[in-house]
Design a protein around this motif. Structure first.
Motif, PDB file in Angstrom:
ATOM      1  N   MET A   1       0.727  -0.978   0.092  1.00 40.34           N
ATOM      2  CA  MET A   1       0.127   0.164  -0.450  1.00 40.34           C
ATOM      3  C   MET A   1       0.936   0.881  -0.368  1.00 40.34           C
ATOM      4  SD  MET A   1      -2.680   0.795   2.662  1.00 40.34           S
ATOM      5  CE  MET A   1      -3.849  -0.356   2.928  1.00 40.34           C
ATOM      6  N   LYS A   2       0.873   2.547  -0.459  1.00 35.60           N
ATOM      7  CA  LYS A   2       1.811   3.402  -0.763  1.00 35.60           C
ATOM      8  C   LYS A   2       1.137   4.215   0.616  1.00 35.60           C
ATOM      9  CE  LYS A   2       1.288   3.056  -5.594  1.00 35.60           C
ATOM     10  NZ  LYS A   2       2.247   3.224  -6.468  1.00 35.60           N
ATOM     11  N   ASN A   3       2.946   5.210   0.847  1.00 31.17           N
ATOM     12  CA  ASN A   3       2.765   5.473   1.833  1.00 31.17           C
ATOM     13  C   ASN A   3       1.398   6.568   1.903  1.00 31.17           C
ATOM     14  OD1 ASN A   3       5.049   3.961   3.043  1.00 31.17           O
ATOM     15  ND2 ASN A   3       5.980   5.485   2.052  1.00 31.17           N
ATOM     16  N   GLN A   4       1.390   7.053   1.079  1.00 27.21           N
ATOM     17  CA  GLN A   4      -0.073   8.629   1.583  1.00 27.21           C
ATOM     18  C   GLN A   4      -1.521   7.412   1.883  1.00 27.21           C
ATOM     19  OE1 GLN A   4       0.134  10.033  -2.780  1.00 27.21           O
ATOM     20  NE2 GLN A   4       1.101  12.159  -1.748  1.00 27.21           N
ATOM     21  N   ILE A   5      -1.892   6.624   0.883  1.00 33.50           N
ATOM     22  CA  ILE A   5      -2.312   6.073   1.562  1.00 33.50           C
ATOM     23  C   ILE A   5      -2.989   5.382   3.095  1.00 33.50           C
ATOM     24  CG2 ILE A   5      -4.609   4.232   1.540  1.00 33.50           C
ATOM     25  CD1 ILE A   5      -4.202   6.485  -1.034  1.00 33.50           C
ATOM     26  N   LEU A  32      -8.356  10.128  -5.655  1.00 31.10           N
ATOM     27  CA  LEU A  32      -8.664   9.783  -6.950  1.00 31.10           C
ATOM     28  C   LEU A  32      -9.165  11.595  -7.388  1.00 31.10           C
ATOM     29  CD1 LEU A  32     -11.197   7.423  -5.904  1.00 31.10           C
ATOM     30  CD2 LEU A  32      -8.422   6.870  -6.436  1.00 31.10           C
ATOM     31  N   THR A  33      -8.446  11.422  -8.767  1.00 36.03           N
ATOM     32  CA  THR A  33      -8.973  12.799  -9.901  1.00 36.03           C
ATOM     33  C   THR A  33      -8.950  12.998 -10.661  1.00 36.03           C
ATOM     34  OG1 THR A  33      -6.375  13.401 -10.050  1.00 36.03           O
ATOM     35  CG2 THR A  33      -6.670  13.362  -7.877  1.00 36.03           C
ATOM     36  N   LYS A  58      -7.157   1.680  -8.388  1.00 38.75           N
ATOM     37  CA  LYS A  58      -6.363  -0.014  -8.153  1.00 38.75           C
ATOM     38  C   LYS A  58      -5.290   0.254  -7.655  1.00 38.75           C
ATOM     39  CE  LYS A  58      -5.440  -3.794  -9.506  1.00 38.75           C
ATOM     40  NZ  LYS A  58      -6.401  -5.706 -10.909  1.00 38.75           N
ATOM     41  N   ARG A  59      -4.200   1.414  -8.634  1.00 37.70           N
ATOM     42  CA  ARG A  59      -3.244   1.976  -9.320  1.00 37.70           C
ATOM     43  C   ARG A  59      -1.979   2.804  -7.813  1.00 37.70           C
ATOM     44  NH1 ARG A  59      -3.765   4.897 -12.717  1.00 37.70           N
ATOM     45  NH2 ARG A  59      -3.077   6.777 -12.137  1.00 37.70           N
ATOM     46  N   LYS A  60      -3.390   3.571  -7.067  1.00 42.15           N
ATOM     47  CA  LYS A  60      -2.786   4.247  -6.176  1.00 42.15           C
ATOM     48  C   LYS A  60      -3.076   3.561  -3.835  1.00 42.15           C
ATOM     49  CE  LYS A  60      -3.624   8.657  -8.626  1.00 42.15           C
ATOM     50  NZ  LYS A  60      -4.029  10.021  -8.223  1.00 42.15           N
ATOM     51  N   GLY A  61      -3.388   2.462  -4.660  1.00 40.17           N
ATOM     52  CA  GLY A  61      -3.688   1.744  -3.583  1.00 40.17           C
ATOM     53  C   GLY A  61      -4.696   2.328  -2.465  1.00 40.17           C
ATOM     54  N   VAL A  62      -5.542   3.254  -3.316  1.00 41.46           N
ATOM     55  CA  VAL A  62      -7.559   3.031  -2.624  1.00 41.46           C
ATOM     56  C   VAL A  62      -8.168   1.992  -2.325  1.00 41.46           C
ATOM     57  CG1 VAL A  62      -9.163   4.811  -2.937  1.00 41.46           C
ATOM     58  CG2 VAL A  62      -6.524   5.706  -3.775  1.00 41.46           C
TER      59      VAL A  62
END
Length: 83
Positions: A1-5, A32-33, A58-62
């Motif tokens: 999972m991405k650190n930002q998430i 999500l933008t 999915k790509r951003k780990g959301v």
């Protein structure tokens, strides 16, 4: 999972935490933008936009966030009005 998430999950305090702004829920997650370039009219157009937003999530780990539900995308698509 991405650190930002991960940091976002840790900082979550209330449902408005995920909104883009106090008056804009967006796609249900501030990360999500995907823009709505053209208002989708047909079910096929809505499905195409849903897929585009879902791929971004999915790509951003959301999708791994316990507060996010892909039904938020459906809600936005249902509420789009043609002016």
């Amino acid at each position: 999972m991405k650190n930002q998430i991960i940091n976002c999950i840790i900082g979550f305090k209330e449902n408005t935490h995920c909104q883009l702004s106090p008056t804009c829920k967006g796609w249900g997650c501030r990360f999500l933008t995907t823009p709505i370039e053209e208002i989708p009219v047909t079910d096929q157009e809505k499905a195409k936009l849903f897929s585009k937003v879902y791929r971004e999530a999915k790509r951003k780990g959301v999708l791994e966030c316990p507060h996010y539900r892909s039904m938020f995308i459906d809600e936005v698509l249902e509420n789009i009005e043609i002016n």
